[in-house]
Design an enzyme around this catalytic site. Structure first.
Site, mmCIF file in Angstrom:
data_model
loop_
_atom_site.group_PDB
_atom_site.id
_atom_site.type_symbol
_atom_site.label_atom_id
_atom_site.label_comp_id
_atom_site.label_asym_id
_atom_site.label_seq_id
_atom_site.Cartn_x
_atom_site.Cartn_y
_atom_site.Cartn_z
ATOM 1 N N ASP A 47 9.317 -19.024 7.315
ATOM 2 C CA ASP A 47 8.885 -20.353 6.871
ATOM 3 C C ASP A 47 7.410 -20.493 7.239
ATOM 4 O O ASP A 47 7.047 -20.350 8.400
ATOM 5 C CB ASP A 47 9.706 -21.447 7.567
ATOM 6 N N GLU A 87 20.204 -25.739 -15.888
ATOM 7 C CA GLU A 87 21.411 -26.498 -15.561
ATOM 8 C C GLU A 87 21.609 -27.621 -16.566
ATOM 9 O O GLU A 87 20.627 -28.225 -17.005
ATOM 10 C CB GLU A 87 21.310 -27.061 -14.145
ATOM 11 N N HIS A 97 26.398 -26.882 -8.692
ATOM 12 C CA HIS A 97 25.445 -27.740 -7.971
ATOM 13 C C HIS A 97 26.206 -28.774 -7.122
ATOM 14 O O HIS A 97 26.003 -29.993 -7.265
ATOM 15 C CB HIS A 97 24.485 -28.442 -8.939
ATOM 16 N N GLY A 146 26.039 -28.971 -3.773
ATOM 17 C CA GLY A 146 25.467 -29.088 -2.437
ATOM 18 C C GLY A 146 25.575 -30.468 -1.837
ATOM 19 O O GLY A 146 25.814 -30.625 -0.643
#
Length: 525
Positions: A170, A260, A278, A280
């Site tokens: 990161d 999507e 999707h 999440g």
């Protein structure tokens, strides 16, 4: 009494909160764009999830609209530039579903490790194929996090509880924050080579698009398993299919796709591949959390004028806004400039104000700097949540106010300290409203920061500018403005050009190869 329309299915607590705060609310879902256009004009606020598309046409019809609230993170379904032009504030709830998304990533990791979907299908088909589904343990395996922000840190915590070793890549993860999280900070190449499982928790930006490219997938450890619950486009889906087919990647689980809804994908039907639509953020708790948060934020704005988690407006009082607006524009430009040029490994940022700027509220200025600094790495950062994100990543933020009088009537200086040492840029306001860069890394240079630009560090030698102009001209790149500064005659020089189209790919490599060029980078403001 302000009036809000909830146009997507949302937990009933949202409407309850609106009414308790003195806001009239209608819950009308499932409208077509034409039907929404016909009624939107009577509302002050619009609360949505992902189904409603807030287009320019909808906004043009929304004659009274003041705020759009997205219950969730992504705002791809909102035309933010059009909303800004109309004076409509766009809010989201960036942290309401973090735990849910992190848990889904962990669930997919378990599903990959034990081939649960295929084992379930086989068993329910009347088979008993114990030898076919030989899984792997998570204990003592190495989990590689690409992105160690809010969601990534939750995944790390859960993985450590499973006795996994966690390594993380990161750009904003400091060594101190890594120690606090209990993870090892590594380079991307190191992560690819060592990880048994890779999970992605980074936004989709120019720097992260296809971060798991064909080339990077080839660098991974043979038998690696990949999970993406972040954004479609982080993985080259064709390359991932080939890696699964060859056996180099043992398994992959995707909750997000480039296109999507994903009705067709090269990955569908590939052995070792698991997909979810999707999901999440799809838990009861997350839906309640984001509904409550968006209602509270919108009600506070409509009733009291408070601004929270706005994507196109800083957190300001009505009295401060007119004075601070040009300063925040300058601050965001300086933050964006130093962020684009400093690279990874930032540990500290200092925001200094002097002259007229020292008499103002510095918090919004610092927030604007941080928003500009990190927008290269995050698609949800704004002036409100930028300080939180900086703190979460362990970035040491320092504010300095000088009473001294300098060369300019007002000045903002942004300094960063990181792997490449300390760098500093400074800017002022011309006529108290026009942002202008006046110094870069100790070199005096005046420039407007806007649109596509080209940054070059070069040796101050005769003929260089001519060679550069010819190179860009032959490529059809028109130069808008030309700004030059140097430390001394014949020494190091800095060049900033505004260009009518971006300098990328092979052309940027050609510029880098010109005699005298030490560094060249395309910038975007």
């Amino acid at each position: 009494m302000p009036k809000v329309l909830i146009s997507d299915k949302m937990d009933p607590k949202a409407a309850q909160i609106f009414r308790e705060r003195g806001v009239e609310v209608d819950e009308i879902t499932g409208k077509t764009p034409e039907e929404l256009k016909a009624i939107i004009g009577q509302y002050d606020g619009l609360a949505i999830r992902s189904s409603t598309k807030v287009t320019k046409e909808i906004l043009d019809a929304a004659t009274n609209l003041k705020v759009v609230g997205r219950a969730g993170i992504g705002v791809d379904n909102v035309d933010i530039p059009a909303a800004s032009a109309k004076g409509v504030v766009v809010m989201n709830t960036p942290f309401g579903n973090s735990i849910t998304t992190a848990e889904h990533a962990v669930a997919l990791m378990f599903a990959l490790a034990r081939d649960i979907p295929e084992a379930d299908k086989s068993t329910q088909a009347g088979k008993w194929e114990k030898n076919r589904f030989m899984g792997v343990e998570l204990t003592n395996k190495t989990l590689g996090l690409i992105g160690a922000g809010n969601i990534g840190s939750i995944v790390a915590d859960r993985a450590l509880g499973l006795k996994m070793k966690v390594i993380a890549y990161d750009p904003f993860l400091t060594p101190e924050r890594a120690v606090e999280m209990g993870v090892e900070k590594v380079t991307l190449d190191d992560l690819l080579a060592r990880a048994d499982f890779i999970t992605l928790h980074t936004p989709l930006t120019d720097s992260t698009r296809n971060i798991l490219s064909r080339e990077n997938l080839a660098k991974t450890k043979k038998g690696v398993r990949v999970i993406n619950c972040a954004r479609g486009g982080l993985i080259d889906e064709e390359a991932l299919k080939d890696a699964l087919d060859s056996g180099h990647v043992a398994g992959a689980a995707l909750d997000v796709f480039v296109e999507e809804p994903a009705k067709v994908s090269p990955l569908f039907g590939t052995p070792g591949f698991i997909s979810t639509p999707h999901l999440g953020a799809s838990t009861n708790e997350a839906q309640v959390n984001v509904a409550i948060q968006v209602a509270e934020q919108m009600a506070d704005f409509l009733v009291n004028g408070g601004v929270t988690n706005a994507l196109n407006m800083p957190s300001l009082s009505a009295e401060e806004a007119p004075k601070l607006k040009p300063y925040m524009a300058l601050a965001e430009q300086l933050g964006s400039l130093v962020g684009q040029l400093s690279g990874e490994g930032l540990m500290a940022v200092s925001v200094e104000v002097e002259g007229a700027a020292a008499e103002l509220n510095q918090k919004p200025i610092t927030g604007a700097v941080l928003a500009g600094l990190m927008k290269v790495y995050s698609d949800t950062v704004n002036m409100v949540n930028a300080p939180f994100l900086a703190k979460e990543r362990g970035l040491d933020v320092r504010e300095v106010r000088h009473d001294r009088e300098g060369d300019y009537h007002t000045l903002i200086r942004v300094s960063v300290n990181g792997r490449n040492g300390e760098r500093s840029v400074a800017g002022t306001l011309f006529s108290n409203r026009t942002p202008r860069l006046v110094e870069m890394f100790g070199i005096k240079v005046e420039a407007d920061l806007e649109g596509d630009m080209l940054y070059i560090v070069n040796d101050d030698k005769p003929g260089f500018i001519g060679r550069l102009g010819s190179t860009l001209g032959e490529a059809g790149i028109n130069i808008g403005t030309f700004h030059l500064g140097r430390r001394s005659a014949g020494g190091e020089a800095v060049l900033l050009l505004s260009v009518d189209s971006p300098v990328q790919g092979d052309l940027l490599k050609t510029v880098c190869s010109l005699p005298g060029v030490r560094q060249a980078k395309a910038l975007r403001f």
